[in-house]
Design an enzyme around this catalytic site. Structure first.
Site, PDB file in Angstrom:
ATOM      1  N   LEU A 104       0.978  -1.173  -0.262  1.00  9.07           N
ATOM      2  CA  LEU A 104      -0.009   0.449   0.282  1.00  9.07           C
ATOM      3  C   LEU A 104       0.801   1.419   0.355  1.00  9.07           C
ATOM      4  O   LEU A 104       1.844   1.171   1.227  1.00  9.07           O
ATOM      5  CB  LEU A 104      -0.614   0.375   1.433  1.00  9.07           C
ATOM      6  CG  LEU A 104      -1.976  -0.874   1.197  1.00  9.07           C
ATOM      7  CD1 LEU A 104      -2.136  -1.845   2.803  1.00  9.07           C
ATOM      8  CD2 LEU A 104      -3.307  -0.649   0.571  1.00  9.07           C
ATOM      9  N   GLN A 135       8.324  -4.948  -1.678  1.00 10.72           N
ATOM     10  CA  GLN A 135       7.880  -5.077  -3.334  1.00 10.72           C
ATOM     11  C   GLN A 135       8.637  -4.265  -4.134  1.00 10.72           C
ATOM     12  O   GLN A 135       8.882  -2.707  -3.591  1.00 10.72           O
ATOM     13  CB  GLN A 135       5.956  -4.890  -3.240  1.00 10.72           C
ATOM     14  CG  GLN A 135       5.428  -4.806  -5.286  1.00 10.72           C
ATOM     15  CD  GLN A 135       4.483  -4.269  -5.307  1.00 10.72           C
ATOM     16  OE1 GLN A 135       3.773  -3.230  -4.610  1.00 10.72           O
ATOM     17  NE2 GLN A 135       3.381  -5.188  -5.643  1.00 10.72           N
ATOM     18  N   TYR A 183       2.176  -0.358 -14.138  1.00 11.31           N
ATOM     19  CA  TYR A 183       3.003   0.166 -14.274  1.00 11.31           C
ATOM     20  C   TYR A 183       4.233  -0.448 -15.181  1.00 11.31           C
ATOM     21  O   TYR A 183       4.211  -0.890 -16.045  1.00 11.31           O
ATOM     22  CB  TYR A 183       3.911  -0.252 -12.613  1.00 11.31           C
ATOM     23  CG  TYR A 183       2.805   0.618 -11.357  1.00 11.31           C
ATOM     24  CD1 TYR A 183       3.024   1.961 -12.234  1.00 11.31           C
ATOM     25  CD2 TYR A 183       2.471   0.648 -10.653  1.00 11.31           C
ATOM     26  CE1 TYR A 183       2.206   2.933 -11.404  1.00 11.31           C
ATOM     27  CE2 TYR A 183       1.344   1.041 -10.005  1.00 11.31           C
ATOM     28  CZ  TYR A 183       1.218   2.792 -10.502  1.00 11.31           C
ATOM     29  OH  TYR A 183       1.195   3.595  -9.441  1.00 11.31           O
ATOM     30  N   ARG A 221       3.652 -10.025  -8.638  1.00  9.96           N
ATOM     31  CA  ARG A 221       2.238  -9.960  -8.618  1.00  9.96           C
ATOM     32  C   ARG A 221       2.121  -9.466  -9.935  1.00  9.96           C
ATOM     33  O   ARG A 221       3.074  -8.602 -10.227  1.00  9.96           O
ATOM     34  CB  ARG A 221       1.811  -8.253  -7.991  1.00  9.96           C
ATOM     35  CG  ARG A 221       0.759  -8.327  -7.366  1.00  9.96           C
ATOM     36  CD  ARG A 221       0.580  -6.733  -6.421  1.00  9.96           C
ATOM     37  NE  ARG A 221      -0.847  -7.508  -5.508  1.00  9.96           N
ATOM     38  CZ  ARG A 221      -1.371  -6.015  -4.708  1.00  9.96           C
ATOM     39  NH1 ARG A 221      -1.174  -5.081  -4.848  1.00  9.96           N
ATOM     40  NH2 ARG A 221      -2.289  -6.153  -3.588  1.00  9.96           N
ATOM     41  N   GLY A 231     -10.811  -6.423  -2.401  1.00  5.78           N
ATOM     42  CA  GLY A 231     -12.149  -6.475  -1.323  1.00  5.78           C
ATOM     43  C   GLY A 231     -12.801  -7.055  -0.723  1.00  5.78           C
ATOM     44  O   GLY A 231     -14.159  -7.221  -0.342  1.00  5.78           O
ATOM     45  N   ARG A 287      -7.293  -2.622   2.193  1.00  8.14           N
ATOM     46  CA  ARG A 287      -8.456  -1.187   3.024  1.00  8.14           C
ATOM     47  C   ARG A 287      -8.287  -1.070   4.712  1.00  8.14           C
ATOM     48  O   ARG A 287      -7.910  -1.219   5.175  1.00  8.14           O
ATOM     49  CB  ARG A 287      -9.310  -0.494   2.028  1.00  8.14           C
ATOM     50  CG  ARG A 287      -8.528   0.425   1.486  1.00  8.14           C
ATOM     51  CD  ARG A 287      -9.684   0.658   0.131  1.00  8.14           C
ATOM     52  NE  ARG A 287     -10.281  -0.757  -0.619  1.00  8.14           N
ATOM     53  CZ  ARG A 287     -10.911  -0.118  -1.740  1.00  8.14           C
ATOM     54  NH1 ARG A 287     -11.387   0.720  -1.868  1.00  8.14           N
ATOM     55  NH2 ARG A 287     -10.778  -1.452  -1.877  1.00  8.14           N
TER      56      ARG A 287
END
Ligand code: PHB
Length: 359
Positions: A24, A98, A179, A226, A296, A318
């Protein structure tokens, strides 16, 4: 039946549970792209995760695209990250870093000597980035020359070496969210000719060279990756995502990576974009190794996906920002703190290290 709270061996890492803190971006780094004491505290508070994937960290000065993201290219950064990894390990946690190159999602004001961002293409993304002057449109990139790729690969290799020197248990290669690596993968962005453009095989070449370099440096058992096949974010989808990511996973499968981490649907958005079906289970079957899913997830879905064997690890984003003791809250079925969405990017302790834990 597997539950969120069962331990698991992931490559070289023994994890206490199946609950992962997703990477994050929080934009709290100090000058020099150095993680500071607040960042140490932030990760310490979340160390009961089975695994923390620490935030996306640029592998070189050219790799950064947002203000105040912590890097992994300098000795000062390595020393600062050591405080983070020691704090997490002292609490019994595990943490990987990461490795990030933003490619064309950058701005000249963030880059050394005001240089242009680099990418697979000269075409500017329809996207904004966060700079000293707030959100601004990204700058025009220049396409990397083929003879610059070995230097780029070396930056990944050095970053992986630095991450281990900083005490991380491993790294996650960021090949998601449109990216740099995904700017090479997708035919919606990559307009090159030559060895890194055109066919799926050629567009996958950069990713595989990065994986090879990182694995050669620190071992497959400490390397994860990822992917985000259906995320649009700053670029359109590939013309054939199932074929592209199917090929990627087919090539990754024999390498023996610690895990593959897949974002299902739109990053931070809908899990099921309308009219855009994608067969994640086909990738899972082809990969065979440890499968981490994200996007989610709530307790119910996470529990059923683990129980059915559709995934081995669930990454929460989150929910982990607003609940440092997320593992305990999931176990006890407790309420969650609300997210302070205006404090995600930049600032200090507020909305970062001041979320309450259960009494
Ligand atoms: C962001 O800063 O918005 C961001 C960073 C890394 C991601 C996705 C989003 O993978």
């Amino acid at each position: 039946m597997t539950t969120l709270f069962d331990p698991i061996q992931v490559g070289d890492l023994q994890l206490a549970n199946r609950i992962v803190m997703a990477p994050l971006t929080r934009n709290r780094a100090l000058p020099g792209n150095i993680p500071g004491p607040l960042t140490v505290e932030y990760y310490r508070q979340r160390a009961t995760a089975g695994l923390i994937v620490a935030e996306a960290s640029p592998i070189s000065p050219t790799a950064q695209g947002y203000l105040d993201t912590p890097g992994i290219w300098s000795d000062a950064q390595v020393q600062a990250w050591q405080q983070v990894t020691q704090a997490v390990h002292a609490e019994g946690g595990k943490i990987v870093l990461q490795l990030w190159h933003v490619g064309r999602i950058s701005h000249t004001s963030l880059l050394p000597d005001g240089e242009q961002p680099v990418s697979s293409t000269n075409q500017t993304a329809k996207a904004s980035t966060f700079t000293r002057d707030g959100f601004v449109p990204v700058s025009a990139p220049r396409a990397l020359r083929d003879d610059e790729i070995p230097g780029l690969i070396n930056d990944y290799r050095r970053a992986a070496r630095n991450a281990i020197a900083a005490g991380f248990d491993g790294v996650e290669i960021h090949a998601a969210n449109t990216y740099l690596i995904e700017q090479f993968l997708r035919d919606s962005v990559n307009d090159r000719t030559g060895p890194y453009g055109g066919s799926i095989e050629n567009r996958t070449r950069l990713l595989l060279e990065v994986v090879d370099a990182v694995v050669g440096e620190i071992g497959a058992g400490r390397t994860g990756i990822r992917l985000s096949p259906m995320t649009t974010f700053t670029a359109p989808l590939d013309s054939n995502p199932q074929a592209l990511y199917g090929h990627v996973v087919e090539k990754l499968a024999p390498i023996g990576l610690a895990y593959l981490h897949v974002i299902e649907g739109e990053t931070g958005g809908t899990r099921t974009p309308e009219g855009k079906a994608f067969d994640y289970e086909a990738l899972h079957k082809a990969f065979k190794g440890t499968w981490m899913v994200n996007n989610g997830y709530k307790k119910e879905l996470a529990t059923s996906v683990l129980a059915s064997g559709q995934a081995d690890l669930i990454a929460f984003g989150r929910l982990f920002i607003s609940n440092p003791d997320l593992v305990r809250r999931l176990r006890e079925g407790a309420e969650f703190n609300a997210l302070q969405a205006d404090k995600l990017y930049g600032g200090g302790a507020a909305g970062y290290t001041d979320y309450p834990t259960l009494a």
